[in-house]
Design an enzyme around this catalytic site. Sequence first.
Site, PDB file in Angstrom:
ATOM      1  N   HIS A  44      27.707  63.940   1.375  1.00 13.78           N
ATOM      2  CA  HIS A  44      26.748  64.588   0.477  1.00 13.78           C
ATOM      3  C   HIS A  44      25.989  65.614   1.315  1.00 13.78           C
ATOM      4  O   HIS A  44      24.961  65.298   1.920  1.00 13.78           O
ATOM      5  CB  HIS A  44      25.792  63.553  -0.115  1.00 13.78           C
ATOM      6  N   GLU A  76      29.957  65.171  -2.717  1.00  8.75           N
ATOM      7  CA  GLU A  76      29.012  64.978  -3.813  1.00  8.75           C
ATOM      8  C   GLU A  76      27.772  65.829  -3.591  1.00  8.75           C
ATOM      9  O   GLU A  76      27.417  66.161  -2.449  1.00  8.75           O
ATOM     10  CB  GLU A  76      28.630  63.511  -3.972  1.00  8.75           C
ATOM     11  N   HIS A 200      26.414  52.935  -4.676  1.00  9.76           N
ATOM     12  CA  HIS A 200      25.007  52.806  -4.287  1.00  9.76           C
ATOM     13  C   HIS A 200      24.678  51.337  -4.049  1.00  9.76           C
ATOM     14  O   HIS A 200      24.751  50.511  -4.952  1.00  9.76           O
ATOM     15  CB  HIS A 200      24.032  53.393  -5.303  1.00  9.76           C
TER      16      HIS A 200
END
Length: 248
Positions: A44, A76, A200
């Site tokens: 990310h 992402e 997550h």
Amino acid sequence: MPASLSVNLNAVALLRNRRDLPWPSVTGLGRIALAAGASGLTVHPRPDQRHVRFTDLPELRALIDDEFPQAEFNIEGYPTGDFLALVEETEPEQVTLVPDDPEQPTSDHGWDFVANHEMLVAIVKRLKKGGSRVSLFCDPDASAAQIAAAVATGADRVELYTGPYGGCHDDSAKAARELEKLGKTADAAIAAGLGVNAGHDLTVANLPALCRRIPQLSEVSIGHGLTADALEYGMAGTVGRFLKALAG
């Protein structure tokens, strides 16, 4: 077939960035993870580069292309113009779009697919034209209307935000309730033709129940918990532990 494991390298990069030194090596630990059986790598790249740096991306792309061509690269982020240009330059197999403010420490909610419909339709079309699979970050309890709007964007998958489920590590009753929310959202997404990813705060302890409730889960992206375990078991050993957890 068990869900694929994509190892998120942001926590490794965060540790490296504490010093002006090249270790721990993001690419080196990515290599160990893939050699141990991970199906892909996730990053990310935030605008301030506090985690993965933009210069890490071509190195990781080359690692996969040259040594692990069967693996996938998943990038992402929030779809700013700079992010989309970075993605198009790197050509990842998958792009996961998240609705984060750039200053957020981590992703903590899914898209409002209804309110952001027009924007997402245009971005999904652009990314798919470049050859990437597109996954959209999704709340764990998304409504039927939200799932229908996600389908209408043209995206291939949704990634379920599993933070509330992972946060119940010390409360089994609450964890069961959060798991059922995820399960119902996954059921609706799959019925509508979407693939389902998850990510997550997933751990070796909570993965088996998630996989039993969502047997058609395509992929999990795991960074913090996996990196924490790697401090104790090493990266290769940790990837093995997570693969075993995914298998039930």
